[in-house]
Scaffold this motif. Structure first.
Motif, PDB file in Angstrom:
ATOM      1  N   PRO A  79      -1.456   0.149  36.952  1.00 30.48           N
ATOM      2  CA  PRO A  79       0.072  -0.108  36.588  1.00 30.48           C
ATOM      3  C   PRO A  79       0.087  -0.262  35.098  1.00 30.48           C
ATOM      4  O   PRO A  79      -0.449  -1.441  34.702  1.00 30.48           O
ATOM      5  N   LEU A  80       1.289   0.257  34.496  1.00 30.50           N
ATOM      6  CA  LEU A  80       1.569  -0.222  33.607  1.00 30.50           C
ATOM      7  C   LEU A  80       2.292  -1.389  34.239  1.00 30.50           C
ATOM      8  O   LEU A  80       2.868  -1.504  34.974  1.00 30.50           O
ATOM      9  N   CYS A  81       3.152  -2.795  32.840  1.00 32.94           N
ATOM     10  CA  CYS A  81       3.847  -4.271  33.316  1.00 32.94           C
ATOM     11  C   CYS A  81       4.923  -3.966  33.884  1.00 32.94           C
ATOM     12  O   CYS A  81       5.405  -4.204  34.764  1.00 32.94           O
ATOM     13  N   ASP A  82       5.888  -2.448  33.692  1.00 28.87           N
ATOM     14  CA  ASP A  82       7.069  -2.136  34.278  1.00 28.87           C
ATOM     15  C   ASP A  82       6.876  -1.061  35.122  1.00 28.87           C
ATOM     16  O   ASP A  82       6.373   0.219  34.854  1.00 28.87           O
ATOM     17  N   ALA A  83       7.328  -0.905  36.451  1.00 31.11           N
ATOM     18  CA  ALA A  83       6.955   0.039  37.954  1.00 31.11           C
ATOM     19  C   ALA A  83       7.700   0.901  36.882  1.00 31.11           C
ATOM     20  O   ALA A  83       7.482   2.432  37.415  1.00 31.11           O
ATOM     21  N   ARG A  84       8.967   0.895  36.549  1.00 27.54           N
ATOM     22  CA  ARG A  84       9.295   2.057  35.912  1.00 27.54           C
ATOM     23  C   ARG A  84       8.571   3.043  34.955  1.00 27.54           C
ATOM     24  O   ARG A  84       8.886   4.054  35.589  1.00 27.54           O
ATOM     25  N   HIS A  85       8.408   2.437  33.584  1.00 20.18           N
ATOM     26  CA  HIS A  85       8.068   3.261  33.151  1.00 20.18           C
ATOM     27  C   HIS A  85       5.929   3.656  34.067  1.00 20.18           C
ATOM     28  O   HIS A  85       5.476   5.224  33.619  1.00 20.18           O
ATOM     29  N   TRP A  86       5.754   3.101  34.856  1.00 15.64           N
ATOM     30  CA  TRP A  86       4.364   3.468  35.208  1.00 15.64           C
ATOM     31  C   TRP A  86       4.982   4.827  36.711  1.00 15.64           C
ATOM     32  O   TRP A  86       4.224   5.263  36.566  1.00 15.64           O
ATOM     33  N   ARG A  87       6.029   4.948  36.984  1.00 14.49           N
ATOM     34  CA  ARG A  87       6.622   5.777  38.214  1.00 14.49           C
ATOM     35  C   ARG A  87       6.907   7.122  36.934  1.00 14.49           C
ATOM     36  O   ARG A  87       6.267   7.849  37.560  1.00 14.49           O
ATOM     37  N   GLU A  88       7.032   7.011  36.044  1.00 16.73           N
ATOM     38  CA  GLU A  88       7.222   8.233  34.710  1.00 16.73           C
ATOM     39  C   GLU A  88       6.200   8.772  34.320  1.00 16.73           C
ATOM     40  O   GLU A  88       6.429   9.982  34.192  1.00 16.73           O
ATOM     41  N   GLN A  89       4.699   7.817  34.673  1.00 17.36           N
ATOM     42  CA  GLN A  89       3.793   8.045  34.148  1.00 17.36           C
ATOM     43  C   GLN A  89       3.310   8.949  34.904  1.00 17.36           C
ATOM     44  O   GLN A  89       2.547  10.151  35.248  1.00 17.36           O
ATOM     45  N   LEU A  90       3.148   8.580  36.186  1.00 20.71           N
ATOM     46  CA  LEU A  90       2.845   9.244  37.310  1.00 20.71           C
ATOM     47  C   LEU A  90       3.814  10.802  37.597  1.00 20.71           C
ATOM     48  O   LEU A  90       2.911  11.263  37.815  1.00 20.71           O
ATOM     49  N   GLU A  91       4.648  11.257  37.659  1.00 24.01           N
ATOM     50  CA  GLU A  91       5.552  11.511  37.763  1.00 24.01           C
ATOM     51  C   GLU A  91       5.171  12.544  36.443  1.00 24.01           C
ATOM     52  O   GLU A  91       4.916  14.131  36.627  1.00 24.01           O
ATOM     53  N   TYR A  92       4.943  12.541  34.939  1.00 26.41           N
ATOM     54  CA  TYR A  92       4.591  13.115  34.309  1.00 26.41           C
ATOM     55  C   TYR A  92       3.436  13.258  34.245  1.00 26.41           C
ATOM     56  O   TYR A  92       2.642  15.316  34.760  1.00 26.41           O
ATOM     57  N   LEU A  93       1.575  13.421  34.800  1.00 35.05           N
ATOM     58  CA  LEU A  93       0.479  13.451  35.217  1.00 35.05           C
ATOM     59  C   LEU A  93       1.144  14.813  36.142  1.00 35.05           C
ATOM     60  O   LEU A  93       0.174  15.760  35.782  1.00 35.05           O
ATOM     61  N   SER A  94       1.933  14.557  37.395  1.00 32.96           N
ATOM     62  CA  SER A  94       2.094  15.557  38.247  1.00 32.96           C
ATOM     63  C   SER A  94       2.617  16.339  37.835  1.00 32.96           C
ATOM     64  O   SER A  94       2.352  18.051  38.543  1.00 32.96           O
ATOM     65  N   GLY A  95       3.841  16.684  37.118  1.00 34.34           N
ATOM     66  CA  GLY A  95       3.966  17.825  36.387  1.00 34.34           C
ATOM     67  C   GLY A  95       3.159  18.213  36.021  1.00 34.34           C
ATOM     68  O   GLY A  95       2.653  19.809  36.283  1.00 34.34           O
ATOM     69  N   VAL A  96       2.253  17.595  35.126  1.00 31.68           N
ATOM     70  CA  VAL A  96       1.497  18.423  33.803  1.00 31.68           C
ATOM     71  C   VAL A  96       0.598  18.793  34.529  1.00 31.68           C
ATOM     72  O   VAL A  96      -0.410  20.437  34.804  1.00 31.68           O
ATOM     73  N   ALA A  97       0.132  18.166  35.757  1.00 34.96           N
ATOM     74  CA  ALA A  97      -1.525  19.520  36.215  1.00 34.96           C
ATOM     75  C   ALA A  97      -0.820  20.747  37.188  1.00 34.96           C
ATOM     76  O   ALA A  97      -1.494  21.368  37.895  1.00 34.96           O
ATOM     77  N   GLU A  98       0.962  20.911  37.602  1.00 37.53           N
ATOM     78  CA  GLU A  98       0.910  22.034  37.586  1.00 37.53           C
ATOM     79  C   GLU A  98       0.818  23.553  36.897  1.00 37.53           C
ATOM     80  O   GLU A  98       1.038  24.596  37.200  1.00 37.53           O
ATOM     81  N   ARG A  99       0.577  22.919  34.996  1.00 36.11           N
ATOM     82  CA  ARG A  99       0.871  23.248  34.153  1.00 36.11           C
ATOM     83  C   ARG A  99      -0.916  24.847  34.445  1.00 36.11           C
ATOM     84  O   ARG A  99      -1.520  24.204  35.264  1.00 36.11           O
ATOM     85  N   SER A 100      -0.637  26.312  34.060  1.00 40.08           N
ATOM     86  CA  SER A 100      -1.858  26.783  35.001  1.00 40.08           C
ATOM     87  C   SER A 100      -2.745  26.739  33.953  1.00 40.08           C
ATOM     88  O   SER A 100      -4.323  27.180  34.289  1.00 40.08           O
ATOM     89  N   ASN A 101      -2.452  25.985  32.808  1.00 46.31           N
ATOM     90  CA  ASN A 101      -4.077  25.951  31.629  1.00 46.31           C
ATOM     91  C   ASN A 101      -4.736  24.323  31.918  1.00 46.31           C
ATOM     92  O   ASN A 101      -5.638  23.575  31.040  1.00 46.31           O
ATOM     93  N   VAL A 102      -3.408  24.012  32.752  1.00 46.20           N
ATOM     94  CA  VAL A 102      -4.133  22.209  32.887  1.00 46.20           C
ATOM     95  C   VAL A 102      -4.652  21.972  34.475  1.00 46.20           C
ATOM     96  O   VAL A 102      -3.770  22.704  35.090  1.00 46.20           O
ATOM     97  N   THR A 103      -5.998  21.209  34.581  1.00 49.90           N
ATOM     98  CA  THR A 103      -6.608  21.730  36.308  1.00 49.90           C
ATOM     99  C   THR A 103      -7.019  19.507  35.477  1.00 49.90           C
ATOM    100  O   THR A 103      -7.767  18.887  35.340  1.00 49.90           O
ATOM    101  N   VAL A 104      -6.214  19.033  36.845  1.00 47.04           N
ATOM    102  CA  VAL A 104      -6.463  17.657  36.856  1.00 47.04           C
ATOM    103  C   VAL A 104      -7.732  17.157  37.997  1.00 47.04           C
ATOM    104  O   VAL A 104      -7.158  17.571  39.413  1.00 47.04           O
ATOM    105  N   HIS A 105      -9.019  16.286  38.081  1.00 45.41           N
ATOM    106  CA  HIS A 105      -9.038  16.146  39.235  1.00 45.41           C
ATOM    107  C   HIS A 105      -9.009  14.525  39.039  1.00 45.41           C
ATOM    108  O   HIS A 105      -8.976  13.857  38.818  1.00 45.41           O
ATOM    109  N   VAL A 106      -9.615  14.426  40.819  1.00 42.63           N
ATOM    110  CA  VAL A 106      -9.320  12.232  41.236  1.00 42.63           C
ATOM    111  C   VAL A 106     -10.770  12.062  41.195  1.00 42.63           C
ATOM    112  O   VAL A 106     -10.995  13.024  41.977  1.00 42.63           O
ATOM    113  N   LEU A 107     -11.454  11.064  40.781  1.00 40.44           N
ATOM    114  CA  LEU A 107     -12.913  10.660  41.379  1.00 40.44           C
ATOM    115  C   LEU A 107     -12.723   9.087  41.935  1.00 40.44           C
ATOM    116  O   LEU A 107     -12.557   8.666  41.239  1.00 40.44           O
ATOM    117  N   PRO A 108     -12.670   9.611  43.342  1.00 40.77           N
ATOM    118  CA  PRO A 108     -12.491   8.342  43.570  1.00 40.77           C
ATOM    119  C   PRO A 108     -12.735   7.000  44.505  1.00 40.77           C
ATOM    120  O   PRO A 108     -14.708   7.503  44.014  1.00 40.77           O
TER     121      PRO A 108
END
Length: 280
Positions: A172-201
């Motif tokens: 995570p980032l040092c600031d939890a608020r900024h980390w939340r913003e990053q994860l929210e942005y990532l989740s939103g971008v993953a919904e775009r038709s030209n973007v595909t996001v996979h997670v490797l556990p």
């Protein structure tokens, strides 16, 4: 690929070789970093960063070290080699950026840091600052990175696929608020038709790309090139056989990763673990 070493056991990579020599000279004297700083009049943390390869320092501090250790010109010569190597890194990166701008599709694997195309300003700033940038140069690089995100905008944006190691989502980032913003942005971008996001556990275990951040670009002429990078250097790979080997490794990793739908749920679960800002 591990850093190559000569028969002396010392690194052949200029930056690592410079850092090794600094560390070796100090430890042979039995001094701590703090003692070295006190004797030379510089903040001891600077020497720690130089020995860890986080910064090269300037010529004046290197000349002072040469004089202190009785190695006239040796450290300065190693420093110049490391500086020139960094210049070559920038040239390779500039060529990669030119190719990226014309790519018809992009795919990527992240070991521990989210790709620049998916970073928020706060995330980019913290990552770049960790690499030693500060002041106006830091802000300039943050703006440049934000400018890259426009590559994924518009109706003619190229398809982009990324596989994110779970480690990239657990750091995570040092600031939890900024980390939340990053994860929210990532989740939103993953919904775009030209973007595909996979997670490797983590449970996927060892794999062929576990030490390599890598980008693949499909170019208008049908060729595919690859660009591998670490925090200190990058390599543009255009030779067909080498790119093919990297692509095969990528295909294996993609088979081990979560589906896009499962990956988005994974990101949302991590987002739920981030503390909310009590002021909101």
């Amino acid at each position: 690929m591990p850093t190559r070493r000569a028969v002396t056991g010392r690194s052949r990579e200029p930056r690592a070789r410079f850092a090794e020599e600094l560390r070796s000279l100090r430890t042979r004297r039995g001094e701590s970093l703090r003692q070295l700083g006190e004797r030379l009049g510089w903040d001891w943390s600077l020497f720690g960063k130089m020995e860890n390869g986080e910064t090269l320092g300037g010529p004046e501090v290197v000349e002072a070290l040469d004089q202190y250790y009785g190695t006239p010109g040796l450290l300065l010569a190693l420093w110049e080699l490391a500086i020139n190597d960094q210049t070559q890194f920038r040239e390779r990166y500039r060529r990669y950026m030119a190719l990226e701008a014309t790519a018809t599709s992009l795919w990527h694997f992240a070991v521990s840091v989210l790709p620049g195309l998916l970073q928020t300003p706060a995330y980019a700033r913290e990552v770049l600052a960790a690499g030693g940038l500060k002041g106006p140069e830091l802000e300039q690089q943050v703006q440049a990175r934000m400018g890259r995100r426009t590559l994924l905008d518009g109706d003619d944006a190229p398809p982009f696929r990324t596989i994110l190691s779970e480690a990239a989502l657990r750091t995570p980032l040092c600031d939890a608020r900024h980390w939340r913003e990053q994860l929210e942005y990532l989740s939103g971008v993953a919904e775009r038709s030209n973007v595909t996001v996979h997670v490797l556990p983590f449970r996927a275990g060892f794999h062929g790309l576990m030490n390599t951040d890598v980008w693949y670009l499909r170019l208008p002429d049908g060729r595919t090139v690859a660009y591998t990078e670490s925090g200190y250097r990058g390599e543009l790979i255009e030779e067909y056989a080498a790119v093919e080997r990297l692509q095969l490794s990528y295909d294996v990793v993609r088979d081990q990763a979560l589906s896009p739908a499962e990956s988005r749920k994974f990101v949302l679960r991590i987002l739920e673990e981030v503390p909310c800002d009590p002021s909101t």
